[in-house]
Design a protein around this motif. Structure first.
Motif, PDB file in Angstrom:
ATOM      1  N   LEU A 143       0.829  -1.204   0.000  1.00 64.16           N
ATOM      2  CA  LEU A 143       0.000   0.000   0.000  1.00 64.16           C
ATOM      3  C   LEU A 143       0.866   1.258   0.000  1.00 64.16           C
ATOM      4  N   GLY A 144       0.417   2.278  -0.718  1.00 64.52           N
ATOM      5  CA  GLY A 144       1.046   3.586  -0.668  1.00 64.52           C
ATOM      6  C   GLY A 144       0.061   4.586  -0.100  1.00 64.52           C
ATOM      7  N   VAL A 145       0.531   5.430   0.805  1.00 64.58           N
ATOM      8  CA  VAL A 145      -0.361   6.354   1.504  1.00 64.58           C
ATOM      9  C   VAL A 145       0.182   7.774   1.414  1.00 64.58           C
ATOM     10  N   VAL A 146      -0.663   8.692   0.974  1.00 64.72           N
ATOM     11  CA  VAL A 146      -0.291  10.111   0.916  1.00 64.72           C
ATOM     12  C   VAL A 146      -1.376  10.896   1.643  1.00 64.72           C
ATOM     13  N   PHE A 147      -1.051  11.339   2.857  1.00 68.77           N
ATOM     14  CA  PHE A 147      -1.982  12.163   3.620  1.00 68.77           C
ATOM     15  C   PHE A 147      -1.735  13.639   3.296  1.00 68.77           C
ATOM     16  N   ASP A 148      -2.433  14.514   4.004  1.00 66.66           N
ATOM     17  CA  ASP A 148      -2.282  15.941   3.706  1.00 66.66           C
ATOM     18  C   ASP A 148      -1.017  16.533   4.308  1.00 66.66           C
ATOM     19  N   LEU A 198      -4.855   8.469  -1.280  1.00 67.62           N
ATOM     20  CA  LEU A 198      -4.516   9.890  -1.157  1.00 67.62           C
ATOM     21  C   LEU A 198      -5.672  10.597  -0.473  1.00 67.62           C
ATOM     22  N   ASP A 199      -5.395  11.157   0.705  1.00 71.27           N
ATOM     23  CA  ASP A 199      -6.435  11.809   1.492  1.00 71.27           C
ATOM     24  C   ASP A 199      -6.181  13.311   1.517  1.00 71.27           C
ATOM     25  N   GLU A 200      -6.915  14.043   0.671  1.00 72.13           N
ATOM     26  CA  GLU A 200      -6.784  15.499   0.553  1.00 72.13           C
ATOM     27  C   GLU A 200      -5.334  15.907   0.266  1.00 72.13           C
TER      28      GLU A 200
END
Length: 283
Positions: A78-83, A153-155
């Motif tokens: 998994l790749g995760v990009v938060f704000d 990607l969250d915001e």
């Protein structure tokens, strides 16, 4: 291999007087899904549930065939990009390389440094000196360099200038060329989703109102600018939402329910979201 990346069945999370769900959602592999809704609707909570960052109250979920989101093996995929970039701010991009080599089994040093060059990210400057756009690009470089199959990607594009946002959208479009790659992106910048999303999921007060192909969604609804007298020609159940003005009203309506001789125009994703909310608020 399953032909879906995410499957959610009767998923519920309750906390502090708020109830998310029950959610039922199946996201196929090889697509970009735009997750839209107002602040507090449950977008970030949904993503945290899928990542195992918060515990569900009830229901089932499956991410890349794995039913336990806390399993360390699934994290590698998994790749995760938060704000915001969740890395110590004293680190630089070279330090990030050394750190990620230890935690990701498929980390590709060469790919990572190619992305740093493409994104014009310095190797020796500390993260605390980065602009917001540079932080987001570094987050994406990390996600792509460990060969994640599913990106969250969250915001991630909020507050970025249009040029940086366009760069990120281009990267996502390149990433999705691999049919085993999938993206779930929440954003308030609906014009971005208009450009790249294959599907749109709309959540309102903890409930998903629709999950539809973007093009079908825009084909199935139209906007009509009509007089109050003309509004009587429409069946009430055909109208999704309305906005009254000095000369009558504008309504979002199901395309196949528009009476003859009534003009209409194609709505944007933002129009559809606004009028769905207006329709729910009047119930």
């Amino acid at each position: 291999m399953n032909d879906y990346a995410i499957s959610v069945r009767n998923l519920v999370k309750e906390f502090n007087g708020f109830k998310l769900g029950p959610l039922n959602l199946t996201i196929p592999r090889g697509c970009i899904v735009g997750y839209i809704g107002q602040n507090g609707a449950g977008k970030s909570t949904t993503i945290k549930l899928l990542l195992g960052l918060v515990k569900r109250t009830s229901g089932d979920l499956e991410v890349l065939g794995n039913t336990n989101p806390e399993d360390i093996d699934i994290k590698d995929r998994l790749g995760v990009v938060f704000d915001n970039l969740l890395m110590p701010e004293e680190m630089n991009s070279s330090d990030v390389d050394k750190f990620c080599t230890r935690i990701y089994s498929k980390w590709e040093k060469k790919k990572y440094h190619e992305l740093l060059k493409r994104f014009d990210i310095p190797k020796d400057k500390p993260i605390k000196s980065y602009s917001r756009g540079m932080r987001m690009k570094l987050s994406i470089a990390i996600a792509l360099a460990h060969n994640a199959e599913l990106l969250f990607l969250d915001e991630a594009t909020s507050g970025l200038d249009p040029v940086v946002r366009e760069d990120i959208l281009d990267i996502l479009m390149e990433y999705i060329q691999d049919e085993n790659h999938t993206v779930l992106i929440s954003s308030h910048i609906l014009s971005d989703l208009e450009k790249i999303a294959d599907y749109i999921a709309f959540i309102y007060r903890g409930k998903i109102l629709f999950f539809e192909a973007k093009d079908d969604l825009k084909d199935n609804y139209v906007l009509c600018n009509i007089s109050d007298e003309e509004s009587k020609l429409f069946a009430e159940d055909a109208i999704v939402g309305r906005r009254k003005h000095a000369f009558g009203q504008e309504i979002l309506v199901k395309r196949d329910k528009v009476p003859r001789d009534i003009d209409f125009r194609r709505p944007s994703i933002e129009d559809i979201m606004i009028y769905f909310v207006k329709g729910m608020e009047r119930k």
